[in-house]
Write a protein that holds these residues in place. Sequence first.
Motif, short mmCIF file in Angstrom:
data_model
loop_
_atom_site.label_atom_id
_atom_site.label_comp_id
_atom_site.label_asym_id
_atom_site.label_seq_id
_atom_site.Cartn_x
_atom_site.Cartn_y
_atom_site.Cartn_z
N ARG A 235 34.26 97.04 76.22
CA ARG A 235 35.78 97.14 75.75
C ARG A 235 36.47 97.09 76.83
O ARG A 235 37.68 96.53 76.52
N THR B 162 31.03 99.45 80.03
CA THR B 162 31.79 99.34 78.66
C THR B 162 32.21 97.87 78.35
O THR B 162 33.26 97.41 79.11
N ASP C 155 32.42 95.58 70.37
CA ASP C 155 32.39 96.66 71.68
C ASP C 155 31.80 97.83 70.98
O ASP C 155 31.45 98.83 71.99
#
Length: 113
Positions: free
Chosen positions: A30, A28, A71
């Motif tokens: 983010r 991920t 993101d």
Amino acid sequence: QVQLVESGGGLVQPGGSLRLSCAASGFTTRESILRWARQVPGKAREWVGTTDSDSIYADSVKGRFIIFRDDAKNMMYLQMNSLSPEDTAVYYCGTTYNNDDFWGQGTRVTVSS
């Protein structure tokens, strides 16, 4: 598994702009520190910039290149402005995941008239 795929390279004239994309999978964005680097054949890979909560850049590109990320799409981008022939290189996006460094296959940028 972690994968990074760069795209958007090509031929651009001096003074022009180009935007590179980096599609990430297997992790991920983010939650990750992401980076760009570039390499000219026969030379060591050169760090271009890193983005986390903020972005930092190499002196050679500061003020001309901007890293931004989406993101929601697990994507990172490198906006390159005021390009010069010295920016000609293969550009790579990378991350560190579980203490291992990962890089994409690179996308070639050629700045020439």
